[in-house]
Each structure stands twice: as C-alpha cells, then as structure tokens.
Design a protein around this motif. Structure first.
Motif, mmCIF file in Angstrom:
data_model
loop_
_atom_site.group_PDB
_atom_site.id
_atom_site.type_symbol
_atom_site.label_atom_id
_atom_site.label_comp_id
_atom_site.label_asym_id
_atom_site.label_seq_id
_atom_site.Cartn_x
_atom_site.Cartn_y
_atom_site.Cartn_z
ATOM 1 N N LEU A 21 0.807 -1.217 0.000
ATOM 2 C CA LEU A 21 0.000 0.000 0.000
ATOM 3 C C LEU A 21 0.843 1.271 0.000
ATOM 4 C CD1 LEU A 21 -2.849 -0.951 2.476
ATOM 5 C CD2 LEU A 21 -2.875 -0.988 -0.012
ATOM 6 N N SER A 22 2.099 1.174 0.409
ATOM 7 C CA SER A 22 2.946 2.369 0.421
ATOM 8 C C SER A 22 3.310 2.813 -0.988
ATOM 9 C CB SER A 22 4.210 2.115 1.241
ATOM 10 O OG SER A 22 5.016 1.135 0.605
ATOM 11 N N SER A 23 3.008 2.017 -1.998
ATOM 12 C CA SER A 23 3.287 2.418 -3.370
ATOM 13 C C SER A 23 2.234 3.382 -3.916
ATOM 14 C CB SER A 23 3.389 1.190 -4.274
ATOM 15 O OG SER A 23 2.146 0.516 -4.326
ATOM 16 N N LEU A 24 1.114 3.553 -3.204
ATOM 17 C CA LEU A 24 0.087 4.503 -3.615
ATOM 18 C C LEU A 24 0.388 5.871 -3.005
ATOM 19 C CD1 LEU A 24 -3.203 2.467 -3.046
ATOM 20 C CD2 LEU A 24 -2.170 3.094 -5.229
ATOM 21 N N PRO A 25 0.603 6.895 -3.835
ATOM 22 C CA PRO A 25 0.850 8.228 -3.261
ATOM 23 C C PRO A 25 -0.425 8.788 -2.647
ATOM 24 C CG PRO A 25 0.852 8.316 -5.658
ATOM 25 C CD PRO A 25 0.717 6.883 -5.271
ATOM 26 N N LEU A 26 -0.314 9.316 -1.459
ATOM 27 C CA LEU A 26 -1.466 9.849 -0.737
ATOM 28 C C LEU A 26 -2.134 10.984 -1.501
ATOM 29 C CD1 LEU A 26 -3.084 9.577 1.858
ATOM 30 C CD2 LEU A 26 -1.540 11.230 2.905
ATOM 31 N N ALA A 27 -1.368 11.769 -2.220
ATOM 32 C CA ALA A 27 -1.922 12.893 -2.967
ATOM 33 C C ALA A 27 -2.813 12.435 -4.115
ATOM 34 C CB ALA A 27 -0.792 13.770 -3.508
ATOM 35 N N ALA A 28 -2.665 11.200 -4.553
ATOM 36 C CA ALA A 28 -3.455 10.698 -5.676
ATOM 37 C C ALA A 28 -4.805 10.139 -5.238
ATOM 38 C CB ALA A 28 -2.666 9.622 -6.413
ATOM 39 N N TYR A 66 4.636 16.601 0.387
ATOM 40 C CA TYR A 66 4.503 16.602 1.839
ATOM 41 C C TYR A 66 5.871 16.392 2.475
ATOM 42 C CZ TYR A 66 -0.417 15.866 0.848
ATOM 43 O OH TYR A 66 -1.686 15.995 0.368
ATOM 44 N N GLY A 67 6.053 17.003 3.639
ATOM 45 C CA GLY A 67 7.298 16.824 4.353
ATOM 46 C C GLY A 67 7.059 16.784 5.857
ATOM 47 N N TYR A 68 7.979 16.120 6.558
ATOM 48 C CA TYR A 68 7.891 15.990 8.014
ATOM 49 C C TYR A 68 9.309 15.972 8.567
ATOM 50 C CZ TYR A 68 7.711 13.566 12.477
ATOM 51 O OH TYR A 68 7.893 13.210 13.777
ATOM 52 N N TYR A 69 9.525 16.679 9.669
ATOM 53 C CA TYR A 69 10.815 16.650 10.336
ATOM 54 C C TYR A 69 10.565 16.613 11.835
ATOM 55 C CZ TYR A 69 15.573 17.815 11.653
ATOM 56 O OH TYR A 69 16.831 17.776 12.198
ATOM 57 N N GLY A 70 11.125 15.625 12.522
ATOM 58 C CA GLY A 70 10.953 15.487 13.956
ATOM 59 C C GLY A 70 12.287 15.563 14.680
ATOM 60 N N VAL A 71 12.327 16.324 15.779
ATOM 61 C CA VAL A 71 13.549 16.511 16.555
ATOM 62 C C VAL A 71 13.300 16.001 17.963
ATOM 63 C CG1 VAL A 71 15.208 18.210 17.402
ATOM 64 C CG2 VAL A 71 14.106 18.561 15.200
ATOM 65 N N THR A 72 14.232 15.206 18.488
ATOM 66 C CA THR A 72 14.121 14.720 19.863
ATOM 67 C C THR A 72 14.851 15.661 20.812
ATOM 68 O OG1 THR A 72 16.089 13.335 19.625
ATOM 69 C CG2 THR A 72 13.979 12.343 19.067
ATOM 70 N N TRP A 80 13.185 12.482 9.507
ATOM 71 C CA TRP A 80 12.533 13.284 8.491
ATOM 72 C C TRP A 80 11.947 12.369 7.433
ATOM 73 C CZ3 TRP A 80 14.133 13.173 3.405
ATOM 74 C CH2 TRP A 80 15.365 12.593 3.171
ATOM 75 N N ARG A 81 10.919 12.865 6.807
ATOM 76 C CA ARG A 81 10.252 12.098 5.757
ATOM 77 C C ARG A 81 9.694 13.080 4.738
ATOM 78 N NH1 ARG A 81 5.463 8.642 7.823
ATOM 79 N NH2 ARG A 81 7.171 7.920 9.108
ATOM 80 N N ALA A 82 9.784 12.738 3.482
ATOM 81 C CA ALA A 82 9.223 13.553 2.420
ATOM 82 C C ALA A 82 8.662 12.644 1.352
ATOM 83 C CB ALA A 82 10.299 14.460 1.837
ATOM 84 N N THR A 83 7.612 13.096 0.729
ATOM 85 C CA THR A 83 7.068 12.371 -0.407
ATOM 86 C C THR A 83 7.370 13.173 -1.664
ATOM 87 O OG1 THR A 83 4.920 13.449 -0.216
ATOM 88 C CG2 THR A 83 5.190 11.361 0.930
ATOM 89 N N PRO A 84 7.704 12.484 -2.727
ATOM 90 C CA PRO A 84 7.979 13.208 -3.956
ATOM 91 C C PRO A 84 6.696 13.871 -4.455
ATOM 92 C CG PRO A 84 7.983 10.864 -4.356
ATOM 93 C CD PRO A 84 7.858 11.052 -2.885
ATOM 94 N N PRO A 85 6.827 14.943 -5.177
ATOM 95 C CA PRO A 85 5.628 15.610 -5.690
ATOM 96 C C PRO A 85 4.824 14.684 -6.578
ATOM 97 C CG PRO A 85 7.582 16.958 -6.032
ATOM 98 C CD PRO A 85 8.048 15.639 -5.537
#
Length: 90
Positions: A21-28, A66-72, A80-85
């Motif tokens: 399921l991770s092969s489906l882009p959330l934006a689509a 989409y992008g995400y950055y988490g700091v402890t 960090w995580r990013a999805t390609p456009p």
C-alpha cells in the motif's frame, strides 16, 4: 484490494504477503471505500472478509508534496520524511 473498482494482485516475485500500500501516493487518493461484508461472489475468493477500494482522483491538476521533520530533546533520534511531488495532468 481494489484500485478504482478493479482487483489488484500481489507482485509476481513478492513473498505473497499482499499488495504494498505504500506504493500509492497519498496525494493521488480521492477516497477509500471499505466493504466489511464478504464480497467473494463479486470480487473472487480473496474477498471473504471484505474489500478495500482505493479511488484515485480523476481531475487533479497541479502538484502536491509533503514533508515531516521530527527533533528529539536528547538528540540522536531526529527523523525526516518527504514524499515526492505527485504531478497531475496539465
């Protein structure tokens, strides 16, 4: 699993565990439909416990990212995580 109402099978060379399921882009995705009852008469023997149907956007125009950055606090666990456009039809 269904994609726009059509059955999606596992890849030929996978371990047979199912569709990734991770092969489906959330934006689509436009929406997700869940049929909780057995639907094996319509969708085959794999649909005994229900069916999940992923409906994709049809008239999408533009680009989404989409992008995400988490700091402890203590450091060392930053992530960090990013999805390609996901580009739509122009």
């Amino acid at each position: 699993m269904l994609l726009n109402g059509r059955r999606v099978s596992a890849y030929a060379f996978s371990d047979g565990s199912g569709v990734d399921l991770s092969s489906l882009p959330l934006a689509a995705l436009e929406r997700v439909e869940v049929l909780k009852d057995g639907a094996s008469a319509i969708y085959g023997t794999d649909a005994i416990a229900g069916v999940i149907n992923f409906i994709l956007k049809k008239d999408y125009r533009g680009i989404e990212a989409y992008g995400y950055y988490g700091v402890t606090e203590q450091g060392g666990g930053d992530s960090w995580r990013a999805t390609p456009p996901a580009a739509g039809a122009t």
